[in-house]
Scaffold this active site. Structure first.
Site: not given
Length: 261
Positions: A57, A82, A131, A160, A254
């Site tokens: 990611d 992550r 998150r 997000h 992103c």
């Protein structure tokens, strides 16, 4: 930006990730290159962060930190898959010589933070609910010396802030109201009466996961209605195709960590 050389959907940590759906890594790299070339053509400098094996990611570079005026508030990822990305971003900013604050609170960088430099003298909009912990908002305010406005996300599809809201210029935004709590919607209406309002279809097409330089708005090709609204508001939509990277739950924004020296 970080190229998707190792991109894959090996786990599911958001509603968009399906481990049974195959990913075409070659096409993902080609589409990413198209985004990078688009940004360069528009006059922007793109720094490339080397991708690391075992971090599929990492292409979603926006999540690794958040910077304002050469000061960096680092990320502390919610999911263990992550977490190692944060160190790679920290090394990048160390090479730039920027001041870096290592966070205590869980946050995912520009995934949940964005900045409007001309609004109220410079204000941070910050998301929470999925998150990023709301306690990270006050930590970011202390680190960056900028007021932070907390916005509560309530729809897990918009996990997000950067898939639900985006700055269009130094003082105005576009957003999808349904991603936020009713009280947050009221705050946004009061603060941004001239905002461009996206509908659910364009939000689900990752249309709000965009990057704008105040004139040119680089966004997903599928967000056609939002592109029309932006054009009517005086912006220039620049569509790009990122179908493979959508499989991981992200699009244009992103993939881009904005550097604010």
């Amino acid at each position: 930006m970080s190229p998707p050389e190792h991109f894959a959907v090996e786990y599911a940590i958001n509603p968009w990730m399906d481990t049974t759906a195959p990913v075409d890594t070659e096409l993902a790299v080609k589409q990413w290159e198209g985004l990078r070339e688009t940004l360069t053509r528009l006059g922007h400098t793109v720094h490339v962060l080397r991708p690391e094996i075992g971090l599929p990611d990492m292409v979603y570079a926006a999540n690794g930190a958040f910077s304002v005026d050469g000061v960096v508030y680092g990320a502390r990822f919610r999911y263990p898959q992550r977490m190692a990305e944060a160190a790679a971003h920290k090394r990048f900013y160390a090479e730039l010589g920027w001041k870096y604050t290592t966070p205590v609170e869980t946050n995912e960088g520009e995934g949940d933070f964005t900045y409007l430099p001309s609004y109220l003298g410079g204000v941070v909009l910050a998301g929470h609910g999925f998150r990023t912990e709301v306690a990270a908002h006050s930590e970011a305010q202390e680190a960056l010396g900028r007021p932070v406005i907390s916005l509560r996300l309530v729809d897990p599809r918009f996990y997000h802030l950067d898939v639900a809201l985006a700055p269009l210029d130094d003082s105005n935004i576009t957003y999808y109201p349904g991603a936020f709590s009713e009280s947050t919607q009221a705050v946004l209406r009061q603060l941004f009466p001239d905002a461009v309002i996206a509908d659910e279809e364009d939000a689900l097409a990752f249309g709000l996961n965009l990057v704008s330089d105040g004139r040119n708005v680089v966004l997903n090709t599928e967000a056609t209605a939002l592109a029309a609204k932006l054009r009517s508001a005086g912006y220039v939509p620049v569509p790009v195709e990122l179908t493979e990277l959508k499989k991981g739950g992200g699009s244009v924004k992103c993939c881009v960590a904005e550097l604010r020296p």
